[in-house]
Design a protein around this motif. Structure first.
Motif, PDB file in Angstrom:
ATOM      1  N   ALA A  18    -124.095 -28.638  87.305  1.00 16.64           N
ATOM      2  CA  ALA A  18    -123.782 -27.869  86.092  1.00 16.64           C
ATOM      3  C   ALA A  18    -124.811 -28.152  85.000  1.00 16.64           C
ATOM      4  N   LEU A  19    -125.270 -29.409  84.908  1.00 14.56           N
ATOM      5  CA  LEU A  19    -126.241 -29.764  83.856  1.00 14.56           C
ATOM      6  C   LEU A  19    -127.517 -28.930  83.994  1.00 14.56           C
ATOM      7  N   GLU A  20    -127.965 -28.742  85.231  1.00 20.01           N
ATOM      8  CA  GLU A  20    -129.206 -27.984  85.429  1.00 20.01           C
ATOM      9  C   GLU A  20    -129.026 -26.519  85.047  1.00 20.01           C
ATOM     10  N   LEU A  21    -127.865 -25.966  85.374  1.00 24.07           N
ATOM     11  CA  LEU A  21    -127.642 -24.559  85.003  1.00 24.07           C
ATOM     12  C   LEU A  21    -127.563 -24.402  83.493  1.00 24.07           C
ATOM     13  N   GLU A  22    -126.961 -25.387  82.834  1.00 23.51           N
ATOM     14  CA  GLU A  22    -126.899 -25.309  81.363  1.00 23.51           C
ATOM     15  C   GLU A  22    -128.308 -25.334  80.771  1.00 23.51           C
ATOM     16  N   GLU A  23    -129.182 -26.139  81.358  1.00 24.43           N
ATOM     17  CA  GLU A  23    -130.567 -26.195  80.870  1.00 24.43           C
ATOM     18  C   GLU A  23    -131.267 -24.848  81.092  1.00 24.43           C
ATOM     19  N   VAL A  24    -130.994 -24.258  82.243  1.00 22.37           N
ATOM     20  CA  VAL A  24    -131.582 -22.950  82.555  1.00 22.37           C
ATOM     21  C   VAL A  24    -131.130 -21.908  81.537  1.00 22.37           C
ATOM     22  N   ILE A  25    -129.839 -21.929  81.210  1.00 21.53           N
ATOM     23  CA  ILE A  25    -129.308 -20.926  80.280  1.00 21.53           C
ATOM     24  C   ILE A  25    -130.004 -21.066  78.926  1.00 21.53           C
ATOM     25  N   SER A  26    -130.135 -22.308  78.427  1.00 20.01           N
ATOM     26  CA  SER A  26    -130.788 -22.390  77.107  1.00 20.01           C
ATOM     27  C   SER A  26    -132.268 -22.049  77.210  1.00 20.01           C
ATOM     28  N   PHE A  27    -132.903 -22.371  78.341  1.00 16.53           N
ATOM     29  CA  PHE A  27    -134.311 -21.985  78.506  1.00 16.53           C
ATOM     30  C   PHE A  27    -134.441 -20.452  78.488  1.00 16.53           C
ATOM     31  N   LEU A  28    -133.566 -19.787  79.243  1.00 22.88           N
ATOM     32  CA  LEU A  28    -133.659 -18.320  79.306  1.00 22.88           C
ATOM     33  C   LEU A  28    -133.319 -17.683  77.957  1.00 22.88           C
ATOM     34  N   GLN A  29    -132.526 -18.401  77.145  1.00 23.10           N
ATOM     35  CA  GLN A  29    -132.217 -17.888  75.809  1.00 23.10           C
ATOM     36  C   GLN A  29    -133.369 -18.156  74.838  1.00 23.10           C
ATOM     37  N   GLY A  30    -134.444 -18.790  75.332  1.00 22.05           N
ATOM     38  CA  GLY A  30    -135.651 -18.921  74.509  1.00 22.05           C
ATOM     39  C   GLY A  30    -135.981 -20.335  74.082  1.00 22.05           C
TER      40      GLY A  30
ATOM     41  N   ILE B 152    -121.422 -18.599  80.980  1.00 19.28           N
ATOM     42  CA  ILE B 152    -122.834 -18.521  80.594  1.00 19.28           C
ATOM     43  C   ILE B 152    -122.969 -18.405  79.074  1.00 19.28           C
ATOM     44  N   THR B 153    -122.163 -17.539  78.474  1.00 19.06           N
ATOM     45  CA  THR B 153    -122.384 -17.227  77.061  1.00 19.06           C
ATOM     46  C   THR B 153    -121.751 -18.248  76.111  1.00 19.06           C
ATOM     47  N   ASP B 154    -120.716 -18.939  76.558  1.00 21.13           N
ATOM     48  CA  ASP B 154    -119.965 -19.787  75.643  1.00 21.13           C
ATOM     49  C   ASP B 154    -120.027 -21.260  76.096  1.00 21.13           C
ATOM     50  N   ALA B 155    -120.958 -22.009  75.494  1.00 24.30           N
ATOM     51  CA  ALA B 155    -121.151 -23.407  75.916  1.00 24.30           C
ATOM     52  C   ALA B 155    -119.855 -24.200  75.757  1.00 24.30           C
ATOM     53  N   ALA B 156    -119.053 -23.835  74.748  1.00 27.13           N
ATOM     54  CA  ALA B 156    -117.823 -24.587  74.482  1.00 27.13           C
ATOM     55  C   ALA B 156    -116.788 -24.381  75.595  1.00 27.13           C
ATOM     56  N   ALA B 157    -116.945 -23.280  76.357  1.00 26.69           N
ATOM     57  CA  ALA B 157    -115.964 -23.003  77.418  1.00 26.69           C
ATOM     58  C   ALA B 157    -116.249 -23.823  78.676  1.00 26.69           C
ATOM     59  N   ARG B 158    -117.419 -24.471  78.710  1.00 24.51           N
ATOM     60  CA  ARG B 158    -117.789 -25.218  79.927  1.00 24.51           C
ATOM     61  C   ARG B 158    -117.156 -26.605  79.908  1.00 24.51           C
ATOM     62  N   GLN B 159    -116.678 -26.992  81.077  1.00 19.75           N
ATOM     63  CA  GLN B 159    -116.121 -28.332  81.217  1.00 19.75           C
ATOM     64  C   GLN B 159    -117.256 -29.355  81.169  1.00 19.75           C
ATOM     65  N   THR B 160    -116.981 -30.532  80.615  1.00 18.68           N
ATOM     66  CA  THR B 160    -118.009 -31.585  80.660  1.00 18.68           C
ATOM     67  C   THR B 160    -117.453 -32.776  81.435  1.00 18.68           C
ATOM     68  N   ALA B 161    -118.326 -33.641  81.889  1.00 14.84           N
ATOM     69  CA  ALA B 161    -117.879 -34.780  82.696  1.00 14.84           C
ATOM     70  C   ALA B 161    -116.983 -35.689  81.854  1.00 14.84           C
ATOM     71  N   PRO B 162    -115.900 -36.188  82.435  1.00 16.63           N
ATOM     72  CA  PRO B 162    -114.986 -37.035  81.653  1.00 16.63           C
ATOM     73  C   PRO B 162    -115.607 -38.362  81.217  1.00 16.63           C
ATOM     74  N   VAL B 163    -116.619 -38.825  81.932  1.00 18.37           N
ATOM     75  CA  VAL B 163    -117.211 -40.129  81.602  1.00 18.37           C
ATOM     76  C   VAL B 163    -118.705 -39.962  81.375  1.00 18.37           C
ATOM     77  N   SER B 164    -119.209 -40.585  80.319  1.00 21.88           N
ATOM     78  CA  SER B 164    -120.659 -40.557  80.121  1.00 21.88           C
ATOM     79  C   SER B 164    -121.107 -41.897  79.545  1.00 21.88           C
ATOM     80  N   GLU B 165    -122.349 -42.226  79.784  1.00 23.25           N
ATOM     81  CA  GLU B 165    -122.886 -43.478  79.245  1.00 23.25           C
ATOM     82  C   GLU B 165    -124.344 -43.263  78.860  1.00 23.25           C
ATOM     83  N   THR B 166    -124.688 -43.754  77.681  1.00 22.80           N
ATOM     84  CA  THR B 166    -126.074 -43.613  77.227  1.00 22.80           C
ATOM     85  C   THR B 166    -126.860 -44.858  77.631  1.00 22.80           C
TER      86      THR B 166
END
Ligand code: URA
Length: 442
Positions: free
Chosen positions: A251-263, A325-339
């Motif tokens: 999903a992360l890669e597709l999100e990157e593609v969407i913002s790339f295609l949006q410019g 595709i159009t609504d980033a807020a509608a996409r699920q995100t991973a429940p756990v993340s670490e920086t």
């Protein structure tokens, strides 16, 4: 009379196999008449002794004719395909396919699933709710005719001999052989039926081919096979020493593609350069224009938003949810993340793509065994690319997973892939060469 024992011995001794002998092995193995252990020995003999151009062409042709060949003749010279030899963060298909369609190619693409540390286009597309990776051949053709692009999973009827052979190579340490890789890829590409093919031959730590000279040899072998088969074919050598773009994971890669295609190509020079170049070669082959002219057209198609519109049209035509595709807020995100933060000041000098691919796999983004389920939300977002400055305490990457027990080992592996230096490293070119098909080759 054909004897598998004699054919194994002939190749073991470094002699050249005839077309009839190669076809007899492939036909016999596909029909279940030759056992795995003899074909394994034959593959190892090929691995050690190699194959010449004629043998590689015979092997390709025998595997190609072991199953169905898609009929795209209705599209004439306009049908076009693009194939990558595999990488980490390799998301170019999602950009190249709609771009090429905007440039008038009939982009009809069959893709595969992830293999080892490399991601698979079909797995990634399944991150989009509703997207149908399986269409009938008629649905596939109809969509290509209507909107110029479709990407589906390859069916089991495409080059089934390759499927059997690949599974055997996977467990007999014989994957890594130039004639076996070239014939495996090209049997599937030729069976997929397009008249034009652009190959993205990746080079570097995340690729099958670790050096430019090995990649060039593989590219030349595949281009020669394509020319013999009457295809309009070009191979582009691209850098895969670090992951492509900034994300690894479905999903992360597709999100990157969407913002790339949006410019938004901020910090995505590699993704932009490789994607536009591949799309340009597709259009150049199909329309007989120069790659430079085609590149200008590809750039305009991206900048104007036309490629984004085509991407939307393609994904929704195959059942994908447009809101995803159009609504980033509608996409699920991973429940756990670490920086993951940097321990010292300096520059990111190296980011081993294979190691980072393995770390993403450990987070759940890929399969460790054939039957594993992929965690679509897992992966890595890199905050720094090679050559960029880093400062102590600043984020290097964010790791995502649905399973917190995976974080620690994956984080360690990710960090072990990086090298920080005090000197700014020299910039790497993204495009390392082009191998063109010509009427005289082969
Ligand atoms: N991809 C393939 O399809 N086959 C190979 O042998 C290697 C990569």
């Amino acid at each position: 009379m054909f004897s598998m024992y004699d054919v194994i011995a002939k190749k073991r001794d470094g002699r050249v196999l005839s077309d009839a002998e190669i076809r007899a092995v492939i036909d016999g193995y596909t029909a279940g008449r030759i056992p795995d252990y003899q074909v394994s020995a034959w593959l190892m003999a090929i691995y050690l002794r190699g194959m010449n151009e004629a043998e590689t062409a015979s092997l390709t042709d025998a595997m190609l004719h072991s199953g169905d060949i898609v009929d795209l003749s209705a599209f004439g010279h306009l049908s076009a395909d693009k194939h990558s030899t595999g990488g980490v963060g390799d998301k170019t298909t999602f950009i190249v396919a709609p771009l090429a369609a905007v440039l008038g190619c009939k982009t009809a693409k069959m893709s595969g699933r992830g293999l080892g540390h490399t991601g698979g286009t079909i797995d990634k597309l399944e991150a989009i709710p509703g997207y149908r990776v399986s269409l009938s051949e008629e649905e596939f053709r109809t969509q290509v005719r209507r909107i110029g692009v479709s990407v589906i999973g390859a069916t089991g009827d495409i080059a089934p001999a390759d499927k059997l052979l690949y599974a055997l190579r996977d467990v007999t340490a014989t994957v890594d052989s130039l004639p076996l890789i070239a014939s495996s890829i090209m049997s599937k590409k030729l069976a997929a039926g397009t008249s034009s093919i652009v190959l993205d031959v990746t080079v570097g730590s995340g690729a099958f081919m670790k050096t430019t000279s090995d990649a060039r040899a593989l590219a030349q072998a595949m281009v020669d096979i394509g020319v013999r088969a009457g295809k309009n074919i070009t191979a582009v050598l691209t850098d895969m020493d670090q992951p492509l773009g900034r994300t690894i994971g479905n999903a992360l890669e597709l999100e990157e593609v969407i913002s790339f295609l949006q410019g938004d190509d901020n910090g995505l020079d590699d993704l932009r350069e490789v994607s536009l170049t591949l799309a340009a070669h597709m259009a150049a082959n199909v329309h007989g224009i120069t790659p430079d002219e085609a590149y200008r057209q590809a750039y305009d198609a991206w900048k104007s938003g036309a490629a984004y519109e085509k991407f939307m049209e393609w994904i929704t035509a195959q059942g994908g949810d447009p809101a995803w595709i159009t609504d980033a807020a509608a996409r699920q995100t991973a429940p756990v993340s670490e920086t993951v933060c940097c321990a010292v000041d300096g520059y990111l000098a190296y980011a081993d793509a294979e190691m980072i691919g393995l770390a993403a796999m450990q987070l759940g983004a890929g399969r460790q065994t054939k039957d594993d389920r992929i965690d679509m939300l897992a992966g890595i977002r890199m905050c720094r690319k090679v050559g960029e400055p880093v400062r102590r305490g600043e984020p290097l990457a964010v790791l995502y997973t649905s399973d917190p027990t995976r974080l620690s080992a994956a984080g360690e592996r990710f960090l072990s892939a990086l090298r920080i230096s005090q000197e700014k490293p020299d910039a790497h070119p993204h495009i390392l060469g082009v191998v063109c098909g010509s009427e005289t080759a082969g």
